[in-house]
Design an enzyme around this catalytic site. Sequence first.
Site, mmCIF file in Angstrom:
data_model
loop_
_atom_site.group_PDB
_atom_site.id
_atom_site.type_symbol
_atom_site.label_atom_id
_atom_site.label_comp_id
_atom_site.label_asym_id
_atom_site.label_seq_id
_atom_site.Cartn_x
_atom_site.Cartn_y
_atom_site.Cartn_z
ATOM 1 C CB ALA A 137 73.535 67.169 61.397
ATOM 2 C CG HIS A 138 74.980 64.164 64.978
ATOM 3 N ND1 HIS A 138 74.358 64.000 66.185
ATOM 4 C CD2 HIS A 138 75.431 65.442 64.957
ATOM 5 C CE1 HIS A 138 74.447 65.118 66.882
ATOM 6 N NE2 HIS A 138 75.083 66.017 66.152
ATOM 7 C CG ASP A 139 72.837 60.703 66.733
ATOM 8 O OD1 ASP A 139 72.872 59.467 66.638
ATOM 9 O OD2 ASP A 139 73.823 61.397 67.081
#
Length: 216
Positions: A137-139
């Site tokens: 997922a993000h980042d």
Amino acid sequence: MTRLIGIYGASGFGREVMPIARDRYAHDDARFVFIDDDPTQAVDRANGHDILTWETFLEAGPAAGVAVAIADAPVRRMLMDRCVAAGVPICEIRASNVTVGDDVQIGEGAILQPFSSITSNIRIGRGFHANIYSYVAHDCVIGDFVTLAPGVKCNGNVNIHDFAYIGTGAILRQGTGEKPLVIGAGAVVGMGAVVTKDVAPGATVIGNPARLLEKK
Ligand code: UDP
């Protein structure tokens, strides 16, 4: 002249990767072969494909590319370095239903198996493997030669350092921008573990919540 695409490793993972590679590079009119250094493997065929040794692969014709489909990360690095030294291009394998979001960088030699997802704003190093149904997922920031076994749930703002192995179905708790959850270099997360705290380099954690596996 037909060019060769080699899947390095004729064992379990390699045989899973082959049909994805065939699909991905079908338009190239390539000959798809396995490469395997085990002489007991490299005498036969697997699923209709020749199994060649590294030496016979190099002699068999011009190479369009090789994907190293071996879960063992140090072996993966050694064999990718072998390809680079021989001037053989390393190719990425990405199943047609993989989703990749915005601002994602993925290093050379990644294998993204079916139903895996890489969302947005993610950095991933060389030789990454995302097995079936795993997501990032993000980042997240992922180092070199990291392996996600099937069904890994890597939530946002997690940093996974080089050579870490995340076992089947493990869940990595979301970190924050200020304090990402960190999986140290060479760490192993056991299958089904729920990781809520940082994991030290080289450590093995198991269970829910994940705890250190004491080596006896
Ligand atoms: N292998 C190889 N060269 C090496 C190390 C391993 O060709 O330097 C091959 C090995 O002979 C085996 C495969 O890679 O066929 C690894 O298979 P394994 O079942 O250990 O793992 P997986 O397929 O799950 O990655």
